[in-house]
Design a protein around this motif. Structure first.
Motif, PDB file in Angstrom:
ATOM      1  N   ASN A 210       0.822  -1.205   0.000  1.00 26.43           N
ATOM      2  CA  ASN A 210       0.000   0.000   0.000  1.00 26.43           C
ATOM      3  C   ASN A 210       0.862   1.264   0.000  1.00 26.43           C
ATOM      4  O   ASN A 210       1.169   1.826   1.032  1.00 26.43           O
ATOM      5  CB  ASN A 210      -0.916  -0.040   1.227  1.00 26.43           C
ATOM      6  N   SER A 212       0.104   4.205  -0.932  1.00 28.49           N
ATOM      7  CA  SER A 212      -0.557   5.468  -0.573  1.00 28.49           C
ATOM      8  C   SER A 212      -0.284   5.822   0.888  1.00 28.49           C
ATOM      9  O   SER A 212      -0.182   6.990   1.256  1.00 28.49           O
ATOM     10  CB  SER A 212      -2.066   5.396  -0.835  1.00 28.49           C
ATOM     11  N   GLN A 213      -0.118   4.786   1.694  1.00 24.39           N
ATOM     12  CA  GLN A 213       0.217   5.003   3.099  1.00 24.39           C
ATOM     13  C   GLN A 213       1.593   5.680   3.230  1.00 24.39           C
ATOM     14  O   GLN A 213       1.777   6.578   4.047  1.00 24.39           O
ATOM     15  CB  GLN A 213       0.260   3.625   3.766  1.00 24.39           C
ATOM     16  N   GLN A 216       1.307   9.397   1.981  1.00 21.78           N
ATOM     17  CA  GLN A 216       0.669  10.223   3.005  1.00 21.78           C
ATOM     18  C   GLN A 216       1.661  10.521   4.131  1.00 21.78           C
ATOM     19  O   GLN A 216       1.797  11.658   4.587  1.00 21.78           O
ATOM     20  CB  GLN A 216      -0.560   9.501   3.585  1.00 21.78           C
ATOM     21  N   SER A 369      -6.443   8.038  -0.377  1.00 22.94           N
ATOM     22  CA  SER A 369      -6.442   7.420   0.959  1.00 22.94           C
ATOM     23  C   SER A 369      -5.770   8.299   2.008  1.00 22.94           C
ATOM     24  O   SER A 369      -4.916   7.821   2.767  1.00 22.94           O
ATOM     25  CB  SER A 369      -5.737   6.055   0.935  1.00 22.94           C
ATOM     26  N   THR A 371      -6.122   9.177   4.969  1.00 23.22           N
ATOM     27  CA  THR A 371      -6.889   8.846   6.172  1.00 23.22           C
ATOM     28  C   THR A 371      -6.601   9.803   7.328  1.00 23.22           C
ATOM     29  O   THR A 371      -7.425   9.936   8.230  1.00 23.22           O
ATOM     30  CB  THR A 371      -6.553   7.410   6.622  1.00 23.22           C
TER      31      THR A 371
HETATM   32  C1  LIG Z   1      -4.112   1.726   1.745  1.00 18.80           C
HETATM   33  O1  LIG Z   1      -4.084   2.244   3.055  1.00 18.80           O
HETATM   34  C2  LIG Z   1      -5.089   3.215   3.301  1.00 18.80           C
HETATM   35  C3  LIG Z   1      -4.841   3.732   4.680  1.00 18.80           C
HETATM   36  O2  LIG Z   1      -3.613   4.398   4.687  1.00 18.80           O
HETATM   37  C4  LIG Z   1      -6.458   2.587   3.146  1.00 18.80           C
HETATM   38  O3  LIG Z   1      -7.450   3.555   3.351  1.00 18.80           O
HETATM   39  C5  LIG Z   1      -6.573   2.040   1.727  1.00 18.80           C
HETATM   40  O4  LIG Z   1      -7.792   1.369   1.571  1.00 18.80           O
HETATM   41  C6  LIG Z   1      -5.439   1.065   1.444  1.00 18.80           C
HETATM   42  N1  LIG Z   1      -5.475   0.695   0.048  1.00 18.80           N
HETATM   43  C7  LIG Z   1      -5.372  -0.551  -0.349  1.00 18.80           C
HETATM   44  C8  LIG Z   1      -5.380  -0.769  -1.823  1.00 18.80           C
HETATM   45  O5  LIG Z   1      -5.278  -1.480   0.433  1.00 18.80           O
END
Ligand SMILES: *[C@@H]1O[C@H](CO)[C@@H](O)[C@H](O)[C@H]1NC(C)=O
Ligand SMILES: *[C@@H]1O[C@H](CO)[C@@H](O)[C@H](O)[C@H]1NC(C)=O
Ligand SMILES: *[C@@H]1O[C@H](CO)[C@@H](O)[C@H](O)[C@H]1NC(C)=O
Ligand SMILES: *[C@@H]1O[C@H](CO)[C@@H](O)[C@H](O)[C@H]1NC(C)=O
Ligand SMILES: *[C@@H]1O[C@H](CO)[C@@H](O)[C@H](O)[C@H]1NC(C)=O
Ligand SMILES: *[C@@H]1O[C@H](CO)[C@@H](O)[C@H](O)[C@H]1NC(C)=O
Ligand SMILES: *[C@@H]1O[C@H](CO)[C@@H](O)[C@H](O)[C@H]1NC(C)=O
Ligand SMILES: *[C@@H]1O[C@H](CO)[C@@H](O)[C@H](O)[C@H]1NC(C)=O
Length: 467
Positions: A210, A212-213, A216, A369, A371
């Motif tokens: 992941n 995107s984490q 971020q 994402s 969050t």
């Molecule tokens: C990646 O992590 C975020 C939280 O940081 C979450 O909201 C998102 O669903 C995740 N994406 C995947 C593809 O797992």
């Protein structure tokens, strides 16, 4: 005692003289560009003290070719690791490995500190083979097992090779038996000049898909003051790999390889990664921030880590009635809580109104994402005494750990930061908790974080790095 003997060898690219006191086995392997020499004493040494006395002549090589030392192979053991080639080198056939070596100073005594992994009850002597310029020395070292409450068979260890003169070795090998010849060689890393105030150590990324984490976390931390990031690459997806390389190319990230396949060590040797990272930043970065990629140390009132640290220092000095007492602070410990749910319905509408979150911005949060800006409902408790994360001063800590520092240097100490000043925001669902509370602290940073995140995704998409 056998008389000192001398062997002189001449070949196409080099001329070499080897002095030795004992009969020795010298094996030369020559390829077109690289010369590798294995030198093994065939007679074991009588005592450890003897090793100290005789080491200089015993292992002195004189080599008059530059090519020899600029090759990537090493005289002592197997391959010398270069940056990006880090791995765990086994110590002969022991259930023990080394990873990195640092020049260090304790109470004015210089030493080479080698981090590795070994069984927790292994108590053999430690032998350090040091290469300084073109000279080899063997000395007996010491070991410190790092504290680890997890009761696993293997532990992280620090082997210490104490230097008795002004020597500055550039390579080190470790053996655990007098008669063993080294099978590992590490480049000794020296502290360099101060370059940064805040560096983030993420420890190792395990099965990380992941990205995107990571984006971020990197961008939010940059707003808080992070200037550089260290990650240890254990197993990541190809998209995550591309994102890391993007940050690496921009000079924001150092990626170290962590091909950990040793079983019996707690959490893939995470403590070793943390120590390695902090030692790599010794002298370089005033502070090192230690946490995972789904956590952030967020100040409640201050706008940056710098302002936060200044405030903590002021408070500490006031309590001690001493305006310089904060100079002893080696570790700042932050309490943790989990941000686990998204406010819904009218509550979310109210937040959007109060914090000027447009529909476009909300879509942006969802798409990437973010969050930190959506999951604003957190546990009503904070964890103190467990699960904390810390900011350390590399110059003042001896053995940092994932949650706190287990050993400080000299009179250095730590402070637990009141959670009214800052908290570790852990972005994760912890439990179904009807008593969750709303905390909007992170939204204070959104106007600075969004452009950075936006810019990074635009570049990644434009470069076809991600879709
Ligand atoms: C990646 O992590 C975020 C939280 O940081 C979450 O909201 C998102 O669903 C995740 N994406 C995947 C593809 O797992
Ligand atoms: C670190 O912070 C100090 C004090 O604010 C500042 O003077 C210095 O320029 C900063 N160093 C770097 C490398 O940013
Ligand atoms: C991460 O590790 C994998 C597996 O060893 C390797 O193939 C990849 O190139 C590494 N990526 C980076 C960015 O270092
Ligand atoms: C780890 O992997 C390397 C390379 O595949 C292998 O040589 C080594 O024996 C493995 N070590 C352990 C402890 O499994
Ligand atoms: C103030 O703190 C510094 C750093 O701990 C210490 O060296 C100094 O002795 C202290 N001064 C007094 C008056 O206690
Ligand atoms: C929104 O702002 C109003 C007026 O200042 C305040 O009463 C309310 O508590 C705020 N709500 C939230 C969720 O921040
Ligand atoms: C933390 O700070 C709050 C607000 O300043 C104060 O009421 C509380 O007593 C402090 N807690 C501790 C443990 O010092
Ligand atoms: C991201 O950047 C693009 C191009 O500059 C801009 O059109 C867009 O509005 C930005 N998005 C956000 C959420 O700021």
């Amino acid at each position: 005692m056998p008389s000192r003997r001398c062997v002189t060898m001449t070949c196409g690219i080099c001329h070499m003289t080897i002095y030795y006191r004992y009969p020795a086995l010298v094996l030369l392997v020559l390829s077109s560009t690289v010369l590798v020499v294995y030198f093994q004493s065939t007679k074991s040494l009588a005592s450890h003290r003897e090793i100290r006395e005789y080491s200089l002549t015993q292992y002195t090589f004189e080599v008059n070719t530059q090519q020899f030392y600029t090759s990537s192979s090493s005289v002592l053991g197997n391959t010398l690791l270069r940056s990006g080639e880090e791995r765990f080198l086994q110590i002969n056939t022991n259930e023990a490995w080394v990873y990195s070596a640092f020049f260090d100073t304790i109470n004015d005594k210089n030493l080479i500190r080698v981090f590795g992994i070994q069984p927790r009850n292994l108590q053999t002597p430690v032998f350090c083979y040091l290469k300084t310029n073109d000279q080899f020395t063997v000395i007996e070292g010491t070991r410190s097992l790092l504290v680890d409450g997890n009761g696993k068979r293997l532990r992280v260890v620090s082997y210490e090779c104490w230097l008795t003169d002004g020597r500055r070795p550039d390579q080190v090998s470790i053996t655990l038996k007098k008669t063993d010849s080294p099978t590992n060689t590490l480049q000794v890393l020296y502290p360099s000049l101060p370059r940064r105030n805040f560096t983030v150590c993420y420890a190792m990324l395990f099965d990380l898909t992941n990205y995107s984490q990571i984006i971020q976390n990197v961008e939010f931390n940059r707003v808080l003051g992070a200037e550089h990031f260290f990650v240890y690459n254990m197993s990541i997806s190809s998209a995550t790999d591309a994102v890391l390389r993007h940050y690496q190319k921009r000079g924001l990230m150092t990626i170290l390889q962590w091909p950990m396949n040793i079983s019996g060590i707690h959490y893939f040797g995470q403590v070793l990664a943390i120590n390695d990272c902090v030692y790599r930043n010794k002298g370089v970065s005033k502070y090192v921030v230690i946490h995972d990629t789904d956590e952030m140390i967020v100040p409640n009132r201050q706008n940056s880590w710098k302002e936060l640290i200044d405030q903590i220092n002021d408070n500490f000095d006031q309590i001690n009635d001493n305006s310089t007492s904060h100079e002893t602070l080696g570790t700042y410990i932050f309490e943790t809580t989990c941000f686990q749910d998204r406010p819904k319905g009218s509550l979310w509408s109210e937040i959007k109104r109060n914090y000027s979150i447009s529909d476009e911005m909300e879509n942006f949060f969802e798409k990437y994402s973010l969050t930190a800006f959506t999951d604003l409902l957190r546990l009503n408790t904070v964890w103190a005494g467990t699960r904390q994360k810390s900011i350390v001063r590399p110059d003042l800590v001896l053995f940092p750990d994932i949650h706190l520092t287990t050993t400080h240097r000299g009179s250095a100490t730590q402070v637990v930061v009141n959670h009214s000043l800052a908290l570790v925001h852990h972005q994760r669902k912890w439990s179904v908790s009807p008593s969750d509370i709303l905390e909007v602290t992170a939204l204070r940073f959104k106007d600075k974080v969004i452009p950075l995140v936006n810019e990074t995704y635009l570049k990644l998409i434009k470069g076809h790095i991600i879709q």
